[in-house]
Motif scaffolding. Structure first.
Motif, PDB file in Angstrom:
ATOM      1  N   ILE A  91       0.847  -1.185   0.000  1.00 32.45           N
ATOM      2  CA  ILE A  91       0.000   0.000   0.000  1.00 32.45           C
ATOM      3  C   ILE A  91       0.888   1.243   0.000  1.00 32.45           C
ATOM      4  N   LEU A  92       0.511   2.231  -0.777  1.00 31.27           N
ATOM      5  CA  LEU A  92       1.241   3.484  -0.828  1.00 31.27           C
ATOM      6  C   LEU A  92       0.964   4.280   0.441  1.00 31.27           C
ATOM      7  N   SER A  93       2.024   4.777   1.070  1.00 28.94           N
ATOM      8  CA  SER A  93       1.880   5.546   2.300  1.00 28.94           C
ATOM      9  C   SER A  93       2.568   6.899   2.150  1.00 28.94           C
ATOM     10  N   ALA A  94       1.776   7.960   2.137  1.00 37.98           N
ATOM     11  CA  ALA A  94       2.350   9.304   2.071  1.00 37.98           C
ATOM     12  C   ALA A  94       3.142   9.588   3.341  1.00 37.98           C
ATOM     13  N   LYS A  95       2.639   9.112   4.469  1.00 37.06           N
ATOM     14  CA  LYS A  95       3.312   9.339   5.755  1.00 37.06           C
ATOM     15  C   LYS A  95       4.715   8.731   5.757  1.00 37.06           C
ATOM     16  N   GLU A  96       4.863   7.543   5.185  1.00 36.46           N
ATOM     17  CA  GLU A  96       6.153   6.857   5.171  1.00 36.46           C
ATOM     18  C   GLU A  96       6.969   7.175   3.918  1.00 36.46           C
ATOM     19  N   ASP A  97       6.383   7.939   2.996  1.00 31.44           N
ATOM     20  CA  ASP A  97       7.052   8.342   1.762  1.00 31.44           C
ATOM     21  C   ASP A  97       7.529   7.135   0.950  1.00 31.44           C
TER      22      ASP A  97
END
Length: 122
Positions: A91-97
């Motif tokens: 899953i793509l995570s903006a928080k984890e970049d």
């Protein structure tokens, strides 16, 4: 973009099973793809069944790879581990970049299993 995993589709039993016996593990690591390419990654968490990593690019569901990382254990100091795994979600995570990718361990060697068990239970 193709979504390989949607957390809303998990039932509670699968979600609970995944959380059991896992511990945060935040360190730099190296992913080795089936073609032999090396990619700098970060680890996210670990358990006896697998490891979650943060990678700059997505991986196909069911693809296989190896991950090399270090675990600190109070009784052993730092141990370098190389594990083989299969992608079970991403899953793509903006928080984890990056992409949080769940890997299920394949043929985990006894030595690595003991180190991981010691780390998770500490």
């Amino acid at each position: 973009m193709k979504i390989l995993y949607d957390s809303r589709s998990l039932d509670n039993s699968v979600s609970d099973r995944r959380r059991a016996g896992r511990k945060m593990l935040r360190t730099f690591a190296r992913l080795i793809s089936p073609s032999g390419d090396h990619v700098a990654i970060r680890t996210y968490d670990i358990g006896l069944g697998g490891i979650a990593i943060i990678a700059p690019t997505n991986m196909q569901l069911n693809s296989r790879c190896r991950v090399i990382f270090e675990v600190y254990g109070s009784d052993r100091g730092v141990s370098r581990i190389c594990v083989s795994g299969r992608v079970i979600h991403s899953i793509l995570s903006a928080k984890e970049d990056g992409f949080i990718i769940g890997l299920e361990f394949l043929d985990l060697e006894e030595g690595a299993r003991n180190i991981i068990m010691s780390y998770v239970s500490a």
